[in-house]
Design an enzyme around this catalytic site. Structure first.
Site, PDB file in Angstrom:
ATOM      1  N   GLY A  27       0.818  -1.213   0.000  1.00  0.00           N
ATOM      2  CA  GLY A  27       0.000   0.000   0.000  1.00  0.00           C
ATOM      3  C   GLY A  27       0.852   1.263   0.000  1.00  0.00           C
ATOM      4  N   ARG A  43       1.179  -5.815  -4.931  1.00  0.00           N
ATOM      5  CA  ARG A  43       1.155  -6.687  -3.751  1.00  0.00           C
ATOM      6  C   ARG A  43       1.605  -8.116  -4.059  1.00  0.00           C
ATOM      7  NH1 ARG A  43      -0.713  -4.334   0.771  1.00  0.00           N
ATOM      8  NH2 ARG A  43      -2.249  -2.665   0.654  1.00  0.00           N
ATOM      9  N   ASP A  70       5.737  -8.052   5.543  1.00  0.00           N
ATOM     10  CA  ASP A  70       5.797  -9.186   4.620  1.00  0.00           C
ATOM     11  C   ASP A  70       6.832  -8.961   3.524  1.00  0.00           C
ATOM     12  OD1 ASP A  70       3.976 -10.729   5.880  1.00  0.00           O
ATOM     13  OD2 ASP A  70       2.267 -10.149   4.635  1.00  0.00           O
ATOM     14  N   LYS A 113       8.309   0.509   5.423  1.00  0.00           N
ATOM     15  CA  LYS A 113       7.173   1.331   4.957  1.00  0.00           C
ATOM     16  C   LYS A 113       5.849   0.794   5.453  1.00  0.00           C
ATOM     17  CE  LYS A 113       4.467  -0.077   2.500  1.00  0.00           C
ATOM     18  NZ  LYS A 113       3.543  -0.846   1.658  1.00  0.00           N
ATOM     19  N   THR A 114       4.961   1.590   5.878  1.00  0.00           N
ATOM     20  CA  THR A 114       3.528   1.332   6.024  1.00  0.00           C
ATOM     21  C   THR A 114       2.895   2.387   6.921  1.00  0.00           C
ATOM     22  OG1 THR A 114       1.739  -0.123   6.691  1.00  0.00           O
ATOM     23  CG2 THR A 114       3.760  -0.422   7.923  1.00  0.00           C
ATOM     24  N   ASP A 120       0.411   1.879   8.538  1.00  0.00           N
ATOM     25  CA  ASP A 120      -0.197   1.164   9.670  1.00  0.00           C
ATOM     26  C   ASP A 120       0.641   1.254  10.949  1.00  0.00           C
ATOM     27  OD1 ASP A 120      -1.942   0.471   7.707  1.00  0.00           O
ATOM     28  OD2 ASP A 120      -1.393  -1.638   7.617  1.00  0.00           O
ATOM     29  N   LYS A 173     -25.270  18.459  17.032  1.00  0.00           N
ATOM     30  CA  LYS A 173     -26.389  17.555  16.747  1.00  0.00           C
ATOM     31  C   LYS A 173     -25.977  16.167  16.269  1.00  0.00           C
ATOM     32  CE  LYS A 173     -27.327  19.411  12.127  1.00  0.00           C
ATOM     33  NZ  LYS A 173     -28.324  19.901  11.198  1.00  0.00           N
ATOM     34  N   MET A 197      -8.188   3.544   8.860  1.00  0.00           N
ATOM     35  CA  MET A 197      -7.387   2.481   8.268  1.00  0.00           C
ATOM     36  C   MET A 197      -6.277   2.044   9.217  1.00  0.00           C
ATOM     37  SD  MET A 197      -6.032   2.715   4.411  1.00  0.00           S
ATOM     38  CE  MET A 197      -7.109   2.045   3.171  1.00  0.00           C
ATOM     39  N   ARG A 227      -5.305  -1.689   8.992  1.00  0.00           N
ATOM     40  CA  ARG A 227      -5.359  -3.157   8.964  1.00  0.00           C
ATOM     41  C   ARG A 227      -5.584  -3.711  10.359  1.00  0.00           C
ATOM     42  NH1 ARG A 227      -3.959  -5.991   4.458  1.00  0.00           N
ATOM     43  NH2 ARG A 227      -2.607  -4.435   3.582  1.00  0.00           N
ATOM     44  N   GLU A 234      -9.730  -0.031  11.918  1.00  0.00           N
ATOM     45  CA  GLU A 234     -10.184  -0.866  10.797  1.00  0.00           C
ATOM     46  C   GLU A 234     -10.299  -2.352  11.159  1.00  0.00           C
ATOM     47  OE1 GLU A 234      -7.395  -0.881   7.516  1.00  0.00           O
ATOM     48  OE2 GLU A 234      -8.845  -1.731   6.144  1.00  0.00           O
ATOM     49  N   GLU A 294      -7.482   8.725   2.021  1.00  0.00           N
ATOM     50  CA  GLU A 294      -7.234  10.180   2.060  1.00  0.00           C
ATOM     51  C   GLU A 294      -5.826  10.510   2.544  1.00  0.00           C
ATOM     52  OE1 GLU A 294      -9.683   8.520   3.346  1.00  0.00           O
ATOM     53  OE2 GLU A 294     -11.608   9.463   2.925  1.00  0.00           O
ATOM     54  N   ARG A 343      -2.992   8.267   2.509  1.00  0.00           N
ATOM     55  CA  ARG A 343      -1.865   7.414   2.094  1.00  0.00           C
ATOM     56  C   ARG A 343      -0.923   8.075   1.090  1.00  0.00           C
ATOM     57  NH1 ARG A 343      -3.556   1.338   0.859  1.00  0.00           N
ATOM     58  NH2 ARG A 343      -4.106   2.288  -1.123  1.00  0.00           N
TER      59      ARG A 343
HETATM   60  P1  FBP Z   1       0.565  -1.932   3.634  1.00  0.00           P
HETATM   61  O1  FBP Z   1       0.522  -2.827   4.823  1.00  0.00           O
HETATM   62  O2  FBP Z   1       0.899  -2.626   2.387  1.00  0.00           O
HETATM   63  O3  FBP Z   1       1.423  -0.730   3.862  1.00  0.00           O
HETATM   64  O4  FBP Z   1      -0.930  -1.371   3.400  1.00  0.00           O
HETATM   65  C1  FBP Z   1      -1.548  -0.492   4.252  1.00  0.00           C
HETATM   66  C2  FBP Z   1      -3.035  -0.361   3.991  1.00  0.00           C
HETATM   67  O5  FBP Z   1      -3.322   0.997   3.711  1.00  0.00           O
HETATM   68  C3  FBP Z   1      -3.861  -0.860   5.171  1.00  0.00           C
HETATM   69  O6  FBP Z   1      -3.992   0.120   6.171  1.00  0.00           O
HETATM   70  C4  FBP Z   1      -5.167  -1.210   4.504  1.00  0.00           C
HETATM   71  O7  FBP Z   1      -5.874  -2.173   5.246  1.00  0.00           O
HETATM   72  C5  FBP Z   1      -4.728  -1.744   3.177  1.00  0.00           C
HETATM   73  O8  FBP Z   1      -3.483  -1.141   2.891  1.00  0.00           O
HETATM   74  C6  FBP Z   1      -5.696  -1.460   2.073  1.00  0.00           C
HETATM   75  O9  FBP Z   1      -5.274  -2.120   0.929  1.00  0.00           O
HETATM   76  P2  FBP Z   1      -5.710  -1.770  -0.561  1.00  0.00           P
HETATM   77  O10 FBP Z   1      -4.856  -0.635  -0.993  1.00  0.00           O
HETATM   78  O11 FBP Z   1      -5.379  -3.006  -1.301  1.00  0.00           O
HETATM   79  O12 FBP Z   1      -7.148  -1.394  -0.549  1.00  0.00           O
END
Ligand code: FBP
Length: 552
Positions: free
Chosen positions: A80, A144, A175, A201-202, A204, A241, A249, A251, A310, A424, A426
């Protein structure tokens, strides 16, 4: 790229900061530590990685005037998007060129697939300049595909040899870095002279440990979400209200939800790891939110903010069990189930599930029951990340409040809005932290290549201090590994970092949440600032600050 925004133009001129050891280029003096082991299952990891296991942690010392040799390097973006990926590539490019102007950088296109299928482009200075300090992975694309079979490794070898590539840099999550390590082992054990280096990178934030203080992109993504949450806090407090239910997000891990809670002080934030540790039911989670709604209603505050990670659904033990049962049940009766309409599938499931799971299933709104039975991946499994937990919780809280109203225990109005923030954030332009951190990671990867390292992850530590005090070096990837059960087999993997309930960030949150639930204690972080006073431009995450023993 025909037209760029004024910010992008000004931002292109930003020169990312580097650790002092890299100020004179990527030709550095290497300081080696002790030999290392693994995060767990040491003997199994040693056996699987006989050629790369045990390498020392290395750090760099500046070596002004030292020359390097020319390296041809291939780079891959994997998984991602995360803000700052382009800066890792710019740093890598500048680092390679500092070793020798004759060095060349090739970008494999659309992720690991590009390496296997030999789809690439050479990245020259003019092309790199178009992407400095920009968000996104559009420079070379990402994918991926998992790099894990000997056939793929052989293809990679043949393609690298044809291009004269001496090193591959894989920019990815846990991974992808695990796969980088397996590839490094494959090459080294066969004396194939191609080095492999990983970069963390991530968004998450779940690729971190003692040596990797954070994965890149987490800082920027959390700032974007926190800006949006802050704006909603202000809207809620203005209109008075709505209760906003916001899924974030991330994961499995709840690092993003926790960081955003620390930045904005919402009325309620769920941390999946706590839900699992306390074995909470969905009903208990709903009860806790209802208690906050009722308490705020007594203060005439019929509005609020709820943050939902998420991955929540998979951490609720009863739902986890339900999903596992549904996966089995629907797969075993695929022909019969496929012939039914949505309602029929739900009725079939309700009739065949065990008593406990049937009770949980029937307690869910019809829309969610349908999602559980219909939105399945090609392997027949429930697509958990597609489940709209924000709507589920908003609906369940509303239903519980209606019961309370009937019983005369609640009389206020309850309106909801639901949101999902993920994409929004990433590809936002990297914050100063991510711009500097990513550029330093790329430059560090070049220095590791220059030093002949393989099977290492680029590491830039001491991030709580200014960049000149950052400690650059490399961590053997085997050191972060243990064995885990994946798809019915024991596999070596980098241990994923979930939120630690005895860690300082969660403890801070836990100590303040009762007050935030009832009071309107919102903090409005505002947008990321790229230019201006250092105290608003050069921030680190609250998570990092607390983890490193500093306040927030
Ligand atoms: P990575 O673990 O590859 O960095 O992905 C992060 C992520 O944005 C997660 O937070 C999310 O669940 C997933 O990718 C969404 O994947 P996709 O881009 O395939 O919809």
């Amino acid at each position: 790229m025909s037209r760029i925004s004024p910010l992008q133009k000004a931002r292109a001129a930003y020169q990312p900061k580097l650790p002092a050891a890299l100020r004179h280029g990527a030709a550095v003096r290497i300081v080696s530590g002790e030999a290392t082991t693994a995060a767990g299952d040491v003997e199994a990891i040693r056996k699987l990685f006989a050629a790369t296991f045990g390498s020392p942690v290395v750090t760099f010392e500046a070596a002004p005037g030292c020359a390097g040799k020319a390296f041809n390097v291939g780079v891959i973006l994997s998984g991602g998007q995360a803000p700052g990926g382009h800066n890792v590539i710019s740093g890598l490019f500048d680092g390679i060129k500092s070793l020798s102007p004759a060095g060349r950088l090739f970008g494999f296109l659309r992720g690991p697939d590009g390496l296997v299928k030999n789809e690439y482009m050479e990245l020259d200075a003019a092309f790199i300049d178009l992407y400095r300090n920009t968000g996104g992975f559009d420079m070379i694309g990402s994918g991926r595909t998992k790099l894990e079979t000997p056939e793929q490794f052989e293809q990679a070898r043949a393609n690298c040899e044809a291009l004269g590539i001496n090193a591959i840099v894989i920019i990815g999550g846990d991974d992808s870095n695990t796969n980088a390590c397996v590839l490094a082992e494959y090459f080294k054990s066969r004396q194939i002279p191609i080095q492999v280096i990983g970069c963390p990178k991530t968004i998450d934030g779940d690729l971190k440990n003692e040596w990797i203080e954070s994965s890149f992109g987490f800082d920027t993504a959390c700032r974007v979400y926190s800006e949006l949450i802050g704006n909603l806090c202000r809207d809620a407090n203005s209109a008075k209200k709505y209760w906003h239910f916001i899924k974030l997000m991330g994961r499995s891990a709840s690092h993003i939800a926790l960081e955003c809670a620390l930045q904005t002080q919402p009325n309620f934030a769920i941390i999946s790891e706590e839900v699992a540790a306390k074995k909470m039911t969905l009903g208990q989670i709903v009860d806790e939110i209802v208690a906050a709604v009722v308490a705020r209603a007594e203060k005439k505050c019929n509005f609020g903010i709820v943050l939902i990670p998420e991955g929540l659904i998979e951490f609720i033990p009863e739902i986890k069990a339900l999903i596992a049962e549904l996966n089995e049940l629907l797969a075993a009766n695929a022909a019969e189930v496929d012939a039914l309409d949505a309602k029929g599938k739900a009725a079939f499931a309700a009739a065949k599930l065990s008593a406990d799971s049937a009770r949980v299933f029937k307690s869910l709104p019809e829309g969610i029951q349908n999602q559980l039975c219909n939105d399945r991946d090609p392997h027949g499994n429930v697509q958990v990340s597609l489940i709209e937990t924000e709507k589920l919780l908003a609906g369940m809280v509303k239903a519980r409040l209606a019961e309370l109203k009937k019983a005369g225990k609640y009389s206020a109005k309850f309106g909801t809005q639901t949101h999902f923030f993920g994409y929004e954030g990433r590809c936002a332009a990297p914050s100063n932290f991510d711009a500097d951190y990513c550029y330093s990671l790329g430059y560090t990867a070049a220095a590791l290549i220059g030093a002949g390292c393989t099977g290492y992850m680029a590491s830039v530590r001491n991030n709580i201090e200014g960049a000149d005090k950052w400690i650059a070096g490399g961590i053997p990837i085997t050191m972060m590994m243990n064995m885990e059960r994946r798809h019915g087999a024991d596999k070596p993997v980098i241990r994923k970092a979930l939120v630690e309930l005895d860690g300082a960030p969660f403890k801070y949150f836990a100590a303040h949440r009762a007050e935030w639930a009832v009071e309107t204690a919102y903090v409005y972080p505002g947008p990321i600032q790229y230019f201006g006073p250092s105290e608003v431009c050069d921030l680190v995450t609250k998570t990092l600050s607390l983890e490193q023993g500093k306040g927030i």
